[in-house]
Scaffold this motif. Structure first.
Motif, PDB file in Angstrom:
ATOM      1  N   GLY A   1      31.122  50.310   0.373  1.00 29.86           N
ATOM      2  CA  GLY A   1      32.180  51.244  -0.012  1.00 29.86           C
ATOM      3  C   GLY A   1      31.965  51.870  -1.369  1.00 29.86           C
ATOM      4  N   ILE A   2      31.049  51.355  -2.165  1.00 29.26           N
ATOM      5  CA  ILE A   2      30.832  51.888  -3.512  1.00 29.26           C
ATOM      6  C   ILE A   2      30.313  53.327  -3.464  1.00 29.26           C
ATOM      7  CG2 ILE A   2      29.438  51.636  -5.596  1.00 29.26           C
ATOM      8  CD1 ILE A   2      29.709  48.635  -5.324  1.00 29.26           C
ATOM      9  N   PRO A   3      29.311  53.680  -2.613  1.00 25.13           N
ATOM     10  CA  PRO A   3      28.856  55.085  -2.569  1.00 25.13           C
ATOM     11  C   PRO A   3      29.985  56.049  -2.231  1.00 25.13           C
ATOM     12  CG  PRO A   3      27.287  53.650  -1.475  1.00 25.13           C
ATOM     13  CD  PRO A   3      28.484  52.808  -1.744  1.00 25.13           C
ATOM     14  N   VAL A   4      30.882  55.622  -1.359  1.00 25.69           N
ATOM     15  CA  VAL A   4      31.997  56.501  -0.987  1.00 25.69           C
ATOM     16  C   VAL A   4      32.883  56.776  -2.205  1.00 25.69           C
ATOM     17  CG1 VAL A   4      34.027  56.728   0.481  1.00 25.69           C
ATOM     18  CG2 VAL A   4      31.946  55.664   1.374  1.00 25.69           C
ATOM     19  N   LEU A   5      33.165  55.711  -2.942  1.00 29.33           N
ATOM     20  CA  LEU A   5      34.011  55.877  -4.128  1.00 29.33           C
ATOM     21  C   LEU A   5      33.319  56.731  -5.180  1.00 29.33           C
ATOM     22  CD1 LEU A   5      35.408  52.227  -4.431  1.00 29.33           C
ATOM     23  CD2 LEU A   5      36.635  54.262  -3.637  1.00 29.33           C
ATOM     24  N   ARG A   6      31.986  56.562  -5.332  1.00 27.62           N
ATOM     25  CA  ARG A   6      31.253  57.387  -6.297  1.00 27.62           C
ATOM     26  C   ARG A   6      31.245  58.838  -5.860  1.00 27.62           C
ATOM     27  NH1 ARG A   6      27.857  54.896  -9.856  1.00 27.62           N
ATOM     28  NH2 ARG A   6      27.772  57.006 -10.720  1.00 27.62           N
ATOM     29  N   ALA A   7      31.152  59.049  -4.537  1.00 17.27           N
ATOM     30  CA  ALA A   7      31.155  60.417  -4.019  1.00 17.27           C
ATOM     31  C   ALA A   7      32.489  61.103  -4.274  1.00 17.27           C
ATOM     32  CB  ALA A   7      30.837  60.418  -2.525  1.00 17.27           C
ATOM     33  N   LEU A   8      33.563  60.276  -4.336  1.00 21.19           N
ATOM     34  CA  LEU A   8      34.883  60.829  -4.595  1.00 21.19           C
ATOM     35  C   LEU A   8      35.111  61.091  -6.080  1.00 21.19           C
ATOM     36  CD1 LEU A   8      37.038  58.677  -2.159  1.00 21.19           C
ATOM     37  CD2 LEU A   8      36.382  61.084  -1.899  1.00 21.19           C
ATOM     38  N   GLY A   9      34.084  60.772  -6.920  1.00 22.05           N
ATOM     39  CA  GLY A   9      34.159  61.121  -8.328  1.00 22.05           C
ATOM     40  C   GLY A   9      34.465  59.976  -9.264  1.00 22.05           C
ATOM     41  N   LEU A  10      34.545  58.746  -8.769  1.00 22.99           N
ATOM     42  CA  LEU A  10      34.809  57.619  -9.666  1.00 22.99           C
ATOM     43  C   LEU A  10      33.533  57.210 -10.371  1.00 22.99           C
ATOM     44  CD1 LEU A  10      37.312  57.443  -7.671  1.00 22.99           C
ATOM     45  CD2 LEU A  10      37.362  55.011  -8.295  1.00 22.99           C
ATOM     46  N   SER A  11      33.631  57.015 -11.669  1.00 24.18           N
ATOM     47  CA  SER A  11      32.469  56.615 -12.445  1.00 24.18           C
ATOM     48  C   SER A  11      32.244  55.107 -12.326  1.00 24.18           C
ATOM     49  CB  SER A  11      32.662  56.983 -13.914  1.00 24.18           C
ATOM     50  OG  SER A  11      33.723  56.223 -14.472  1.00 24.18           O
ATOM     51  N   SER A  12      31.067  54.675 -12.758  1.00 20.37           N
ATOM     52  CA  SER A  12      30.764  53.245 -12.756  1.00 20.37           C
ATOM     53  C   SER A  12      31.731  52.491 -13.663  1.00 20.37           C
ATOM     54  CB  SER A  12      29.321  53.024 -13.228  1.00 20.37           C
ATOM     55  OG  SER A  12      29.011  51.652 -13.300  1.00 20.37           O
ATOM     56  N   ALA A  13      32.091  53.076 -14.804  1.00 24.05           N
ATOM     57  CA  ALA A  13      33.027  52.420 -15.718  1.00 24.05           C
ATOM     58  C   ALA A  13      34.394  52.253 -15.079  1.00 24.05           C
ATOM     59  CB  ALA A  13      33.150  53.230 -17.006  1.00 24.05           C
TER      60      ALA A  13
END
Length: 1002
Positions: A900-912
């Protein structure tokens, strides 16, 4: 890929989880085995310490009978009987022959009233230190055989080596030459049985001991054979204790029945049975407490196994699905899982056994094989539990790839409900039974009630954990309204996956609760020991001088001054500690001056002293100057001298309230009207107070002389008189039929004795403040009229829930005014910071048989302390298991979220942002677990600690009022360490999450 390759891949994928499973087994087996081994070893050692610390009369038994003509055969009969009654090695036997006191005719400064105690002690040289001369003696004459004299007795009689003394009667004089002076090497040793003739050189008014080598029958008095059986540490051991107690129960009757042993009669003395019973009760209490600690470790071990088994399933779900697709049957899968489980749990158990042996041996110095072999049942249990939990978890989870493990709320609810029901039943039985120890003499702990604190702790923690399922969705709903992305992500994860957090929350909560209960039971136990010391013993040290509780015709008071002079004693006072008859009950009574009680007992005795002051006399008797050494008074019979003769005496009390009867001597020559009679004050705590006057008539009453007037009291010192209140005069009726007449000096208020009673006694007899009360005091049992002036919860020094107390001055007044036998103080209370040293010195000061009681001689703490420490071992083990569980949960949860991490990153959430959201989520779980654990620990302490603490203070007789308490500092320190470990685990997980950011592609 081949099936074998799939199996190998399956193992490789599960290596971290298998290592975690191995670690759980090692920790569980080591904790269980070490806890049990340390408790067993240290409880056994504590039993030996408790026996060694007991008072001399409580660590030995003494058998006495008349000396037989054939003393050798008599001793053989006794030795054979002791061997039949008691297991080998449980006693050391010392035989002696003693005489009654014989008059001293000449030698040293012996006066006409001097008497001596003689004895024959074959092993004297091994038990004493020769301070002068030599023993055994050599070269003595037949006319004056050698004698070894106790050094204090020799000093008081002015005897030295080479002096000759003569004892016996004018018809049968016997002479001895002093060959040596000696002192007991260890005057507190049970082998001496606290004989003051040995420890202080005086007993019952006679000097001694005078030890001879030859037969005592040369002395014109009665002679006795005495066997002192001193218990060895083996007598307190589990394997011998029951047999020794059985032997002690039958010792007296067997001594009387043994052929050739008893002559005329026998006596059996000592309270060794009470000490062994105290040890036995403490051992059972320690077992019950230890069971609770072991149960906590076991339950948390199962929780950890459940979590790691779940991780194990998830880490190789794809490989398992492929094996099942290639035809692996469910039964074959089960066999494979069991084999894997055994390959992990067996080595883990073996490592745990080795660690157990090494740790217990390092702490106790024992052979490692003993603790290791004792932990084998735990190793087997943990191995079986690990395999079963693993098999059930694996076979009940879905095997398809991408499938998440089931976390049924209903399953948790049912499981927690079962634990809760078991906890309710166990707690109910605990309070109904009143103790975790089974009633009767089987020596065992009740397994149901012994596990009740652990069940209560786990049930409350589980109930709190279930609250997370309610709270997490509510928190998620609030996050939607706040609009923060980080909060929304973290709280939505908590709300949607609430059931997945239950196991790690429960593990952490049980750990925190275990530490709270460990602190609670330790704190409550310490408080209970202080209370037991106060009620059971009174002050720091209590010296029971074996008074008969009523004064004979003429007596010196128990002298507190000599004990106050002991180095390290802050305060000392004479006290009456006796028993009275109230209906069918034998009730303890404590009588002491209020100021002395406050000084000796400190803050703990404040309520007691305040209540005592309600019993103090309203008026003060004539007080003599502090320098007075004697007393005088004018005695007048009127104009006509009486036909009978009279013995006039004054009853006086020292500053402690201890009574003495002082005979007044007539003046030289014919006594006329207003003759001045005088007497000498005995040793005591000054100043003295004159309480009453007594006259005893010899001959029939004389109606012509109906009264005797005593007045013009004065204290004397160095031949000078110090007049007291001239208005004080006493008129005695000497024409009555009874020969003795007594009157109290001055107005002493009502004749009824004001008393303080305990709440339990007031409830038992149905009295309240102001109500009358009558009880029998002394050997005669004559009733003493009293009135309740105050009611208190407990009485120091009474050793009972039922108790009566009064000011010693009031007791003196009441007994004298009501014509009862005056009370003789028989105890000395001491306050000191060095009770052990003071007790040893006091043994050499007491000139009569004395039983010394202090915390060391009466406590069972050496036996119970290991069980208390077991809770901290359990808490530490629980902490390790909880951190393993928490780590396994985070690792498994991170694996499941990886896609699920790639999906969240694709939605614009940063690693921080992802890291902060994950941190918020885990920190909330940790805080919730801490709160749930705190509530569970405090709740379990309030619910279950009192009966366990009562069982941990054996011999308290139900007089303890146990109030649960918890010292927060140890608990907070432990919780801080657990939180630090959890934060470290969270930090590692967040570091990995943050480090995986650059590799993610949208």
């Amino acid at each position: 890929m081949s099936t074998l390759g799939l199996a190998a891949s399956r193992v490789r994928a599960a290596v971290p989880a298998l290592l975690a499973l191995l670690l759980i087994v090692v920790v569980a087996v080591t904790a269980l085995g070490t806890t049990t081994g340390l408790v067993q070893h240290r409880v056994a050692a504590g039993a030996a310490v408790t026996l060694a610390d007991a008072a001399a009369q409580s660590a030995a038994v003494r058998v006495t009978t008349h000396l037989a003509e054939d003393a050798t055969a008599q001793d053989a009969a006794a030795t054979g009987l002791f061997g039949d009654l008691f297991p080998q090695g449980t006693f050391t036997v010392h035989r002696s022959e003693v005489s009654l006191a014989v008059p001293m005719l000449a030698g040293g400064t012996a006066g006409p009233e001097s008497t001596a105690l003689f004895a024959r002690l074959p092993d004297l040289a091994d038990r004493v230190t020769i301070t002068a001369g030599a023993w055994p003696a050599s070269g003595s004459s037949a006319e004056a055989p050698p004698v070894a004299v106790q050094a204090d007795a020799a000093a008081s009689l002015g005897l030295g080596v080479g002096d000759v003394l003569t004892v016996g009667t004018a018809a049968i004089p016997v002479s001895f030459e002093v060959a040596a002076l000696w002192r007991a090497t260890d005057p507190t040793s049970p082998t001496w049985f606290a004989d003051s003739a040995v420890t202080a050189g005086r007993a019952g008014g006679a000097s001694g001991l005078f030890v001879v080598e030859q037969d005592l029958t040369v002395l014109p008095t009665q002679h006795f054979a005495v066997w002192t059986l001193s218990a060895t540490p083996a007598a307190a051991g589990d394997q011998n204790r029951a047999a020794v107690l059985a032997g002690l129960r039958h010792l007296g009757e067997r001594v009387d029945a043994a052929p050739g042993l008893t002559v005329s009669s026998s006596t059996t003395e000592g309270d060794l049975a009470g000490t062994l019973q105290r040890i036995d009760a403490a051992g059972r209490g320690a077992t019950a407490i230890g069971i609770t600690a072991i149960f906590i470790i076991g339950m948390l071990g199962i929780v950890a196994l459940m979590q790691v088994s779940t991780v194990l399933v998830g880490s190789r779900r794809e490989q398992t699905a492929l094996l099942r697709a290639r035809g692996l049957a469910l039964g074959q899968h089960g066999v494979l899982v069991i084999a894997e489980g055994l390959l992990v749990t067996i080595p883990g158990s073996l490592i745990g056994l080795v660690a157990t042996g090494v740790l217990v041996a390092a702490v106790t110095g024992s052979d490692p094989s003993g603790p290791a072999s004792g932990a084998v049942p735990f190793a087997l249990g943990v191995s079986v539990a690990g395999v079963v939990v693993l098999a059930v978890t694996v076979l009940s989870e879905p095997a398809g790839p991408g499938r998440s493990p089931r976390r049924s709320l209903a399953t948790f609810a049912v499981s927690f409900g079962i634990i809760g029901a078991a906890a309710v039943l166990a707690i109910w039985q605990l309070h109904a039974q009143g103790s975790p120890v089974r009633a009767g003499g089987d020596g065992g702990a009740d397994l149901v009630t012994a596990t009740s604190p652990a069940l209560a702790l786990i049930a409350i923690a589980a109930l709190g954990t279930m609250g997370f399922v309610v709270l997490a969705p509510l928190r998620a709903a609030r996050a939607v309204r706040r609009g923060s992305v980080v909060s929304l992500l973290a709280d939505s994860q908590l709300g949607s996956r609430a059931t997945r957090y239950l196991v790690p929350i429960l593990a952490l909560a049980i750990t925190i609760a275990s530490a709270a209960f460990a602190t609670g039971i330790a704190t409550t136990w310490q408080n209970a020991q202080v209370q037991a010391q106060l009620i059971g013993t009174g002050p720091t040290v209590d010296i029971d001088l074996h008074s008969d509780a009523t004064a004979p015709a003429a007596t010196e008071p128990v002298n507190a001054t000599r004990y106050a002079a002991i180095d390290g004693v802050r305060a000392a006072a004479a006290v009456v500690v006796s028993r009275v008859r109230l209906g069918s009950d034998s009730v303890p009574v404590v009588s002491i001056r209020p100021d002395a009680a406050e000084t000796l007992l400190g803050d703990a005795g404040g309520e007691f002293a305040a209540a005592l002051r309600t019993t103090s006399p309203s008026s003060v008797q004539l007080e003599l100057p502090a320098t007075a050494t004697g007393v005088q008074a004018s005695v007048s019979f009127g104009e006509t001298p009486p036909a009978a003769s009279f013995a006039v005496s004054i009853w006086a009390s020292d500053a402690d309230g201890s009574l003495a009867r002082i005979p007044l001597a007539e003046p030289a020559g014919a006594a006329g009207p207003g003759s001045v009679y005088s007497g000498v004050l005995p040793a005591g705590t000054r100043p003295w107070r004159l309480v009453a006057v007594e006259a005893e008539r010899s001959g029939p009453p004389d109606a012509a002389v109906p009264t005797l007037l005593v007045d013009r009291f004065a204290g004397t010192a160095d031949g000078a008189a110090s007049p007291l209140d001239p208005s004080m005069a006493v008129s005695l009726d000497i024409a009555a039929a009874l020969p003795r007449s007594r009157a109290v000096i001055g107005s002493q208020g009502p004749a009824a004795l004001p008393v303080v009673v305990t709440t339990a006694l007031a409830d038992r007899v149905g009295v309240s403040v102001g109500d009358p009360l009558a009880f029998g005091f002394g050997a005669s049992g004559a009733l003493l009229d009293a009135q309740v002036s105050a009611i208190v919860q407990s009485l120091p020094g009474s050793g009972s829930r039922l108790g009566i107390a009064t000011d010693l001055a009031a007791l003196n007044n009441a007994t004298l005014q009501q014509g009862r036998s005056p009370v003789l103080a028989g105890n000395i209370w001491l306050d000191t910071d060095t009770p052990d040293t003071v007790s040893t010195t006091a043994t050499t000061v007491a000139t009569s048989t004395a039983v010394l009681s202090s915390h060391r001689t009466t406590t069972a703490a050496p036996i119970l302390q290991p069980a208390m420490d077991a809770f901290w071992i359990a808490a530490a083990a629980a902490g390790l298991l909880a951190l393993i569980t928490f780590s396994a949960f985070i690792a498994d949860d991170s694996r499941l979220r990886r896609t699920g991490i790639p999906v969240l990153r694709a939605l614009g959430l940063s690693s921080a942002q992802l890291t902060r959201a994950r941190a918020r989520e885990l920190l909330f779980v940790l805080v919730f677990a801490l709160i749930a654990g705190a509530v569970a620990g405090i709740g379990a302490t309030l619910i279950a600690v009192a009966p366990f603490v009562a069982a941990a203070v054996p011999g308290s007789g139900g007089y303890l009022s146990v109030v649960p308490a918890l010292d927060p500092l140890p608990w907070l320190g432990f919780s801080t360490a657990v939180v630090a470990g959890a934060l470290l685990v969270i930090g590692v997980a967040l570091e990995r999450l943050n480090g995986s950011g650059p590799e993610v592609r949208s």
